[in-house]
Enzyme design. Sequence first.
Site, mmCIF file in Angstrom:
data_model
loop_
_atom_site.group_PDB
_atom_site.id
_atom_site.type_symbol
_atom_site.label_atom_id
_atom_site.label_comp_id
_atom_site.label_asym_id
_atom_site.label_seq_id
_atom_site.Cartn_x
_atom_site.Cartn_y
_atom_site.Cartn_z
ATOM 1 N N HIS A 116 4.051 1.319 2.217
ATOM 2 C CA HIS A 116 5.238 0.629 1.700
ATOM 3 C C HIS A 116 5.880 1.427 0.575
ATOM 4 C CE1 HIS A 116 2.680 -2.993 2.971
ATOM 5 N NE2 HIS A 116 3.748 -3.087 3.735
ATOM 6 N N HIS B 241 0.868 -1.182 0.000
ATOM 7 C CA HIS B 241 0.000 0.000 0.000
ATOM 8 C C HIS B 241 0.903 1.230 0.000
ATOM 9 C CE1 HIS B 241 1.046 0.189 4.214
ATOM 10 N NE2 HIS B 241 0.532 -1.016 4.417
#
Length: 281
Positions: free
Chosen positions: A37, A34
């Site tokens: 990250h 997501h």
Amino acid sequence: MEIIHDIASIKQAIKKARQAGHTIGLVPTMGYLHEGHLSLLRQARADNQLVILSIFVNPLQFGVGEDYEEYPRDLTGDAAQAEKTGCHIIFAPTVKEMYPQGYNTFVDVEKLTDGLCGASRPGHFRGVTTVVAKLFNIVTPDRAYFGQKDAQQALVIQKMARDLNMDLDVIIMPIIREDDGQAMSSRNAYLSHEERKAAPILNHTLIQAASQIQTGERDATTIRAQIFQAISAEPLAAIDYISIVDATDLTDVIKIKGPTLIALAVRFGKTRLIDNIIVEV
Ligand code: PAF
């Protein structure tokens, strides 16, 4: 961008990068990427010449009855997103590659892992530090990037790196949130529509608590009781823990004075969410 599944090949790629004089940034993840990250990958790309994303759902850090089997996995989707950030290599080993038959060595950071998630998930941090130590040994990064959402994990990994004289910088990046304040997490994917609507209460309550501290409240028991009351008023939320601790050593705080971490874990149905805020006073 290359996807590598075995340790011998990633070591070969790292040897080549080192011979070319390149610095290496590692972003360890369990995948299902997501924006949180991706922010780590972008920072790694800005700081280093070679960026390695590891994707490994690490069985060692899941307790009995936890969500190891259900943990979302999507290597193809992850690769597409990672490539856009300029990531060079995905290292996605199998469980057998990381823990072959007869594997017997574990890394345990004491004290810092006693409370918070360490208390409600026995053995969890032993699994985290073992896999992260292995990843550090395999990749030998100059820098490794982790998110502040897992505040305790971040401190535990920094401590492990210091205690074991690991020659790298462990860099902690801010929590990335959805528009409604919900901290980004791969586990948000488990939430029902109703649970997802209710979940931002965690962030809202933490902000409220921080603002009470900023305006003069110093008693941790009072703050904790208010957080408890606010979250208990949400029928879909079941509190696992609410902790108010020193932000550097995670010891319990009674009178709030230095940098303080307010961290919580709350279940919405079968999904356990964590969130936190650091208050500087
Ligand atoms: O934060 C995570 O995703 C994991 O705990 C980590 C650090 C990748 C170790 O498996």
